[in-house]
Scaffold this active site. Structure first.
Site, PDB file in Angstrom:
ATOM      1  N   ASP A  44       0.816  -1.215   0.000  1.00 30.48           N
ATOM      2  CA  ASP A  44       0.000   0.000   0.000  1.00 30.48           C
ATOM      3  C   ASP A  44       0.851   1.268   0.000  1.00 30.48           C
ATOM      4  OD1 ASP A  44      -2.002  -1.943   0.395  1.00 30.48           O
ATOM      5  OD2 ASP A  44      -1.921  -1.680   2.559  1.00 30.48           O
ATOM      6  N   GLU A 229     -11.164  -1.534  -3.844  1.00 35.98           N
ATOM      7  CA  GLU A 229     -10.479  -0.909  -2.715  1.00 35.98           C
ATOM      8  C   GLU A 229      -9.343  -0.038  -3.230  1.00 35.98           C
ATOM      9  OE1 GLU A 229      -9.141  -4.215  -0.350  1.00 35.98           O
ATOM     10  OE2 GLU A 229      -7.351  -4.542  -1.572  1.00 35.98           O
TER      11      GLU A 229
END
Length: 359
Positions: A44, A229
């Site tokens: 991420d 997401e």
């Protein structure tokens, strides 16, 4: 002969799998080169630029660290500091995911997802610092960032459009897992949602719905989970794009999808957002890159180049582990004004550092 312009063009188009000779590399030598991944681990990845420095962070799980550097592809030698550790217990004490640092309203804010050790309790939280240098200042937890529904939420990102702040995130429709959608809401200030959330995307295509769950009964999960997401805003001209991750992160089919709208549109109207029918960035087994996703964007120091920063695995079936590592590569734009990310480039290829990097 491969000119400098042609060399840069090949990279931007994702065609750098072509073997490069020593003569070709000498052409690139006026700009130093680097290889992916940028760090051995870094799920991420998020990066932003402010007053000559890039500030970077990624998921560590038990704390939030920041990196500071003038060279965004040299994170291994960047200054690094832990800016926040969670308490031992409580609603934001565990599973610290997907932090992002933003400069808003003259202060620094870090958005992250956290829970009390139970995934169903994941929510978004935000830290604030008034220091000019976010590595030197103290950080205050401003609180939970939630709309009145206060449902499960992860991967919050913020962008400003015409003086208005917007929050986009991944969430559940109700209180039970099974599908992650993308939601948007206005912000009254960097820590307060103004009004109810609006759903702008849900997994409708087959490439967004790869997510079989192993031992799903024992884990208390549904047999398959459909995922949107990791939303990130990207703007150019009269368009706003949301680039997001699709399918479950534990599959090699994890990839990037794209929503787009006009700068003149009502961003809170779901009809304003149009979904691209195919992935815009996906795995490349021939290049040894699997499950690329959860990206961010940055410009080169001189503002001439656009770059995508993303995590990926180097082998199949590595899942959502810390083997996901950050990678960067330049990208271009089509004649129609759409981003063209090409293919994830192999680690064997040396890329020129972003234009304008000194030293």
């Amino acid at each position: 002969m491969l000119t400098r312009r042609r060399f840069s063009g090949l990279l931007a188009q994702g065609l750098a799998g072509v073997a490069l000779s020593q003569a070709d590399m000498r052409l690139a030598s006026p700009r130093r080169t680097f290889q992916n991944p940028l760090l051995p681990s870094g799920p991420d990845p998020w990066i932003t630029y402010h007053e000559g420095f890039y500030y970077y962070t990624h998921t560590l799980g038990d704390r939030i660290d920041l990196w500071k550097t003038r060279n965004p592809v040299d994170l291994a030698h960047a200054e690094r500091r832990t800016i926040w550790r969670p308490p031992a217990t409580g609603p934001y004490s565990k599973q610290i995911w997907a932090p992002e640092i933003h400069r808003l309203c003259g202060k620094w804010y870090v958005y992250f997802a956290a829970d009390d050790g139970r995934n169903e309790n994941h929510r978004l939280w935000v830290l604030e610092s008034g220091a000019s240098d976010p590595l030197d200042g103290t950080w205050e937890l401003k609180g939970k960032v939630a709309d009145p529904d206060d449902r499960w939420a992860i991967d919050g990102t913020v962008f400003e459009h015409r003086g208005q702040l917007y929050l986009v995130w991944s969430g559940w429709e109700g209180a039970v897992n099974g599908q992650q959608n993308l939601y948007i809401a206005r912000l009254k200030d960097p820590w307060t949602v103004d009004g109810r959330r609006v759903k702008i995307s849900e997994p409708i295509y087959d490439w967004e719905r790869v997510g079989e769950v192993e031992n799903w009964r024992e884990r208390g999960e549904p047999p398959r989970i459909f995922v949107n997401e990791g939303p990130e805003a990207l703007r150019r001209g009269e368009r706003i794009f949301i680039i997001y991750s699709a399918s479950a992160c534990w599959t090699d089919q994890y990839c990037l999808g794209m929503l787009m709208t006009s700068t003149e549109a009502n961003l809170l109207d779901p009809r304003s957002w149009k979904k691209h029918p195919a992935p815009v960035f996906r795995q490349s087994p021939k290049n040894g890159v699997y499950a690329p996703g959860h990206n961010s964007f940055f410009k080169s120091p001189d503002g001439r180049e656009d770059w995508i920063l993303y995590h990926a695995n180097s082998a199949p079936r590595q899942g959502c582990s810390n083997r996901r590592a950050p990678r960067a590569q330049p990208f271009g734009w089509s004649r129609e004004g759409l981003p063209e990310f090409g293919e994830p480039l192999p680690t064997q290829v040396r890329l020129p550092v972003p234009s304008g990097v000194e030293g």
